[in-house]
Write an enzyme that holds these catalytic residues in place. Structure first.
Site, PDB file in Angstrom:
ATOM      1  N   CYS A  73      22.608  43.078  35.668  1.00  0.00           N
ATOM      2  CA  CYS A  73      22.822  42.062  34.901  1.00  0.00           C
ATOM      3  C   CYS A  73      24.212  41.523  34.773  1.00  0.00           C
ATOM      4  O   CYS A  73      24.270  40.465  34.918  1.00  0.00           O
ATOM      5  CB  CYS A  73      22.195  42.167  33.574  1.00  0.00           C
ATOM      6  SG  CYS A  73      22.829  43.374  32.360  1.00  0.00           S
ATOM      7  N   HIS A 365      22.571  43.674  27.846  1.00  0.00           N
ATOM      8  CA  HIS A 365      22.050  42.933  28.950  1.00  0.00           C
ATOM      9  C   HIS A 365      23.155  41.774  28.826  1.00  0.00           C
ATOM     10  O   HIS A 365      23.533  41.432  27.872  1.00  0.00           O
ATOM     11  CB  HIS A 365      20.558  42.216  28.758  1.00  0.00           C
ATOM     12  CG  HIS A 365      20.056  41.538  29.665  1.00  0.00           C
ATOM     13  ND1 HIS A 365      20.079  42.129  31.236  1.00  0.00           N
ATOM     14  CD2 HIS A 365      19.471  40.510  29.988  1.00  0.00           C
ATOM     15  CE1 HIS A 365      19.509  41.102  31.865  1.00  0.00           C
ATOM     16  NE2 HIS A 365      19.239  40.196  31.168  1.00  0.00           N
ATOM     17  N   ASN A 386      18.300  33.774  32.926  1.00  0.00           N
ATOM     18  CA  ASN A 386      18.040  35.062  33.171  1.00  0.00           C
ATOM     19  C   ASN A 386      18.112  35.549  34.566  1.00  0.00           C
ATOM     20  O   ASN A 386      18.169  34.732  35.537  1.00  0.00           O
ATOM     21  CB  ASN A 386      16.686  35.791  32.475  1.00  0.00           C
ATOM     22  CG  ASN A 386      16.820  37.282  31.908  1.00  0.00           C
ATOM     23  OD1 ASN A 386      17.886  37.886  32.448  1.00  0.00           O
ATOM     24  ND2 ASN A 386      15.778  37.612  31.196  1.00  0.00           N
TER      25      ASN A 386
END
Length: 441
Positions: A73, A365, A386
């Site tokens: 991520c 994250h 995202n």
């Protein structure tokens, strides 16, 4: 009989049951949880009216990326901020850099750092805390923004078409297992070599051989990184372009040339002393690369800098604890939507300081801010890009309430021109290096 006071007695069990029976609506609440689970039973649908996807400030960023079953991520969020600028400048909608290319060198650099640290700690006893942290860390696919900056500065970038994703880069669990078996074996060999009196030069000779093996493993898993390539594309107006004989470094210098040194990481970690500059050397695994540095300045400073960035048309990398108060399918990041405390009639609230100190909270994250809803100059909710593909949220975009930001956002990466004078002063301080077991690792 002292130990009897430590035990759960049958009288205790009887009292617990009496307390349960005296709890209002205990039976229907139990049925709701047993049938639906804690999360769904705690949903507060009254909060949905405040979770509309309209933002007063919203940048056009196109389709989302997909890290799939990998822990990259931090890398995807970094490349997302760069690709938005690229797409706008060169009129190439939804352009992507090769995440796989940077992932290849990320894993190789991590292996090199791991083995170097093993050599450094080769004389340490087996129960040494730093050694144990290192052995536990091994070579995974997590990382920090500064690691991405260091990798890109060293190796450059390439278009995704030149080194697309593979099954192994999308789903890294199997490779992680193999790499870490290899590195654990190498670690034990290096420690045995030192115990047998071999010197540092001999240990490094073994390390280079081990890295050659790991390079081969990575080529099998991710593919071989290109040395030269032609950049061929059509822009959004269907105009054809070709730029030949590029290297990853020359492509990066010509088409991106991002000044990572112009950016800082603002931190909100109230379990650490505020208004301090911190480093995390245990995760600075690219030698001679950009170091991890945090300016611990508090929530409001983070929000102000993110808003200033968005107002200037720049998306923002941020680190958070994504699994808290999240609905993946709906794309909600909203404590208001989850009422587990009310469900159980128990106080489940922890402050941000308590979350970090108890290790309940973590920076798990990284994502990208692409919009904000300002009402009377104050944020009420945030638009989040995202990297979990377009099958979750609103085509991959999440909505974050301002309360979620307060509770679970820990880091933002912003250009120094958007930070306060107070943050500039903190940036001039000598950094305080944190140990490998710190809450920010």
């Amino acid at each position: 009989m002292l130990n009897d006071k430590k035990d759960i007695s049958f009288d205790d069990l009887s009292n617990f049951n009496t307390d349960l029976e005296n709890t209002p609506a205990a039976t229907p609440l139990a049925r709701a949880v047993q049938e639906n689970g804690v999360t769904k039973a705690s949903h507060n649908y009254a909060a949905k009216r405040d979770l509309n996807r309209v933002f007063s400030l919203e940048l056009d960023t196109g389709a989302v990326t997909a890290q799939k079953k990998s822990g990259r991520c931090w890398l995807f969020a970094t490349l997302n901020t760069l690709r938005h600028k690229f797409a706008q400048k060169y009129n190439v909608k939804d352009f992507q850099f090769s995440q796989n290319y940077i992932s290849f060198f990320d894993r190789l650099e991590k292996a090199n750092h791991y083995l170097e640290e093993i050599i450094k700690f080769a004389d340490r006893p087996a129960d040494d805390r730093e050694l144990l942290e290192l052995l536990h860390w091994n070579d995974n696919d997590g990382g920090q923004w500064a690691n991405a900056a260091a990798l890109i500065n060293k190796y450059g970038l390439i278009p995704q078409s030149e080194m697309p994703e593979t099954f192994a880069s999308d789903q890294t669990a199997d490779l992680n297992t193999s790499l870490n078996l290899k590195l654990s074996k190498d670690a034990m060999t290096l420690r045995e070599m030192r115990a047998n009196g071999e010197n540092e030069e001999q240990l490094r000779t073994y390390k280079k051989q081990a890295l050659s093996d790991i390079y081969r493993m990575l080529v099998y898993a991710f593919g071989k990184p290109p040395v030269k390539f032609d950049f061929e594309y059509r822009d959004d107006k269907k105009n054809y372009h070709i730029d030949q004989n590029l290297t990853p470094k020359s492509f990066y210098a010509k088409y991106v040339a991002h000044d990572f040194d112009a950016y800082v990481c603002l931190l909100d970690a109230p379990d650490h002393e505020m208004h301090q500059k911190y480093g995390l050397p245990s995760q600075d695994y690219i030698y001679n690369g950009k170091h991890i540095e945090f300016l611990n300045i508090g929530t409001q400073a983070l929000k102000d800098a993110v808003i200033a960035s968005l107002q200037d048309g720049e998306t923002v990398w941020f680190g958070c604890d994504v699994l808290q108060d999240m609905d993946r399918d709906k794309g909600y990041l909203a404590p208001e939507f989850f009422k587990q405390g009310e469900l159980f009639n128990i106080d489940l609230e922890l402050s941000k300081k308590e979350r970090l100190a108890s290790r309940n909270g973590e920076v798990s994250h990284a994502m990208t801010f692409t919009g904000v809803d300002l009402v009377d100059g104050k944020p009420t909710k945030w638009k989040v890009e995202n990297s979990w593909g377009d099958k979750v949220g609103d085509k991959g975009y999440f909505i974050m309430t301002d309360e979620w930001f307060d509770k679970y956002v820990y880091e933002v990466i912003v250009n120094k021109k958007y930070i306060s004078e107070e943050a500039r002063k903190i940036d001039q301080q000598e950094k305080i290096d944190l140990p490998a077991w710190d809450s920010l690792q």
